[in-house]
Each structure stands twice: as C-alpha cells, then as structure tokens.
Design a protein around this motif. Sequence first.
Motif, short mmCIF file in Angstrom:
data_model
loop_
_atom_site.label_atom_id
_atom_site.label_comp_id
_atom_site.label_asym_id
_atom_site.label_seq_id
_atom_site.Cartn_x
_atom_site.Cartn_y
_atom_site.Cartn_z
N UNK A 15 0.82 -1.22 0.00
CA UNK A 15 0.00 0.00 0.00
C UNK A 15 0.85 1.27 0.00
N UNK A 16 1.90 1.39 0.87
CA UNK A 16 2.71 2.61 0.83
C UNK A 16 3.46 2.81 -0.49
N UNK A 17 3.58 1.76 -1.29
CA UNK A 17 4.22 1.90 -2.60
C UNK A 17 3.25 2.38 -3.66
N UNK A 18 1.95 2.30 -3.36
CA UNK A 18 0.93 2.67 -4.34
C UNK A 18 0.29 4.02 -4.04
N UNK A 19 0.37 4.49 -2.79
CA UNK A 19 -0.23 5.78 -2.43
C UNK A 19 0.81 6.64 -1.72
N UNK A 20 0.60 7.95 -1.74
CA UNK A 20 1.51 8.87 -1.05
C UNK A 20 1.35 8.71 0.46
N UNK A 21 2.42 9.03 1.19
CA UNK A 21 2.41 8.84 2.64
C UNK A 21 1.29 9.63 3.31
N UNK A 22 1.00 10.83 2.80
CA UNK A 22 -0.04 11.65 3.41
C UNK A 22 -1.43 11.03 3.26
N UNK A 23 -1.57 10.09 2.33
CA UNK A 23 -2.87 9.45 2.07
C UNK A 23 -2.97 8.05 2.67
N UNK A 24 -1.98 7.65 3.48
CA UNK A 24 -2.00 6.29 4.03
C UNK A 24 -3.20 6.04 4.93
N UNK A 25 -3.52 7.02 5.80
CA UNK A 25 -4.66 6.83 6.70
C UNK A 25 -5.95 6.69 5.91
N UNK A 26 -6.10 7.50 4.84
CA UNK A 26 -7.30 7.40 4.01
C UNK A 26 -7.39 6.03 3.33
N UNK A 27 -6.25 5.54 2.83
CA UNK A 27 -6.24 4.23 2.18
C UNK A 27 -6.59 3.13 3.16
N UNK A 28 -6.01 3.19 4.36
CA UNK A 28 -6.33 2.18 5.37
C UNK A 28 -7.76 2.31 5.86
N UNK A 29 -8.27 3.54 5.88
CA UNK A 29 -9.67 3.74 6.27
C UNK A 29 -10.61 3.11 5.26
N UNK A 30 -10.32 3.28 3.98
CA UNK A 30 -11.13 2.64 2.93
C UNK A 30 -11.10 1.12 3.10
#
Length: 408
Positions: free
Chosen positions: A125-140
Amino acid sequence: MNFTAFLSENRNFRFLWLSQLISALGDWISYVALTLFVIDRYSNSVQALAWITLSKTLAILFFGPLGGAMADQHNRKKLMVIADLSRFFLTLLLLFSPPLWALTLIVFALNILSCLFTPAYYAIIPELVEEKNLLAANSINGVTANSVWLLGTLIGGVMVAAIGYRWAFLFDALSFLLSALFLAFINYRSQKTAHFSLLMPFQQTYQGLREIKKSPPHLIMFAVVFGFFLAGGFYNFVQPLIIRKELGLAEVYYSYALALTGGLMILTSFLLGKYGQRVPRPLLVQISVLLGGIAFILLGWQINWATVVIAAALVGISNSFGGLGMRTFMQEITPNELRGKVFGLIEPIINSAMAIAAFGGMVVLKGLGYNWPLKLSGIFLILVLFLAIALNRYNNLQSDLSQQNISA
C-alpha cells in the motif's frame, strides 16, 4: 477526503481495493458455509470445529513470519497473484465434501497462502499511495472489510439455506480468481531480484527479527497489540456466553450485538479517514485501548442487556481506532525492506493472544464467573495504555530530535 475521488484518481490502489472487496466477500460467505457444513456433516461437530480452528491457528503462527519475509524479498504483486490462484484451486476441493482430515489440511493450506498474501497486501500500500494518504487508504480498507463482514455473513447464511454449501464454496473460489485478475491490472515494478531458495525465507525472517529488535517503537507496538487482543480475545470468548447463558437471551441478540459492533466500526473508519488525517497515529491507539478498558470494566461491573449494548458499541469504536492507528503507524515508520516482515509478525501475535485468551477464559470462568475477569481485563488494558503513551512520547522525542538535526 472524498473516498470516491481518491479511488478514481488512484488507479493502482483502486484495483488493489477491488481485489480485497471481492475476495473478502467470498471469504466470509465461505466461512459461514464451512462452519455450517462442519456442524451438519460430522457427528462430533465440536471436535471437528476445534481441529479446523487449530489448523488455522498453527498455519498463522508458523508461516506468518515466513510470509512476511517473502513479501520483502520478492515481487509483492506476483506473490498476491500466486496466492490467489492457488487458493482458487484449493477452494474448489471443498466442492467434493472432503472427509475431516482432508478438510483440515485444506484449511491449513489456505491459511498458509493467506500468510503469503496478507503481509504483501499491507506492505504494498505505501508503494501505491503517497504517505499523506496512508490513513485514508487504510480507512477505505477498514470500511470495506467491516462492510463485507456484515454483508458476507448474511449472504452466506441465506445462500446455504437457499441453494446449499457447494454454491457458497464455488463463489469463494471464483472470488479468488477475480481478485487475481484485478491485481494483474496494477502497474507495479519491483526492484527485488532475489532468486527463490527454501532457506531464504527463514534467513530473512531471522535477519528481520534482529532489525526489529533494535526498534523500540516496533517492540512497544507489538506489546500493545498483544495486550489489546489478549483482553479483546477474552471479551470475544465470553460475549456470546453472557448473552445466551447469563442473560438467557435468544441467539438473535448475539447477532444484534455483532451488528452494532460492525456498524460502528464502519462508521468510525469512515470518519477517521475523512477527518483524522492530522491525528497522531499513537494517539489513535491510546484512544482505542482506553475505550476497550472502559467497555470491559463497565460490563464486568454490571451485566445486563444495556451494558452489553454499550460494551459492543465501545468495542466497535475501539477496534477502528486501534486497527487504523496501528496499521498506518507501522506503514509510516517501517522501511520498505522490512515492511512485509513486520506485517507478517502481527497476525501470529494477534492469533496467539486470542488463543491464550480463549483457553485461559475456559479456566478462569469456572472459578471466578464473568464479572471479575472482565474487570481485570479492563484494568489490564488501562495498564497497556501506559505502553501506548510511552510509544507516543518516544515518537514525539524522535520527531523533535529530527527537527533539531535539520535545524543544525
């Protein structure tokens, strides 16, 4: 953050999310079907379920760290595709109503493949999204997982009742095939060029453990996770017993409690992803542990339907805070070459804590009943809270030192 816009703008994460959505739905449908199949198919269903549970636990305990090491050593996308295709063929074997020994081996093999898939999934996941968007990605991911849990268990029961076990197992098998197809559309180039070796996963696991031992934040977080799931595992063990035996309520009330927990997990995950970007990750973990402690102490203080409902609600919120905070924090602080090993260790830690809680619960309940063990579980979580606070302070100290070095 607008989740729909985030998914539409991030093509690679969208396909990763779709793979999780379809395979998780199949997993929960199959979970219900498998449980009902074992109860109906085998005369000693309690012993059969125990063997199935044991096979799953042993697979995770022994192969979780190895799967994490492989996720750091090899192409993560390819590992997930291989795991999904292998699970497709294995799940098809369930269509033939295997005997118990064969069913146990199939479940064991499926969970070994899950140990390969899960660390690679969270590590990529951190390789596919920017670090600032990690919480949003994990929230989804959190909203999806909890929604699919509620929907999948409902569909699984209806499907088994309407058209039988085999259709549920077939749906699960096809979900793995479709998941592999979605993963194939991800544009991902790995720099890992390691050749396969039977000893390499063991060597990488050992080296990874040596590196993780040098990292206080990882060690503290592992201790917090173990403590949280030790207390939470005991709650999961006694909750249906309290509802059915202590309060004498019908089975449907257990479903109501689970639905309340799951619904609040979905809502909390959504709100954290939308508004919680700036909240420190260790603070999310602290709130999670505190809410869990309050829930268990309250339920132990007075057992009735009202406190069961309040505890179920607090546990749902607690699980979302803890899950999102822990995963995002680990992704942010862990170097890419160690990320798979870290997530490969988390599942064995969780499952060992849950197993200890379940077996310990059987012993403790005979002598102490429900109230005092629940109170002690809550007090134990309050003690774990101090570990979470220490994690936050250590993280703040490291940030201050980094800022001073930059200024110098």
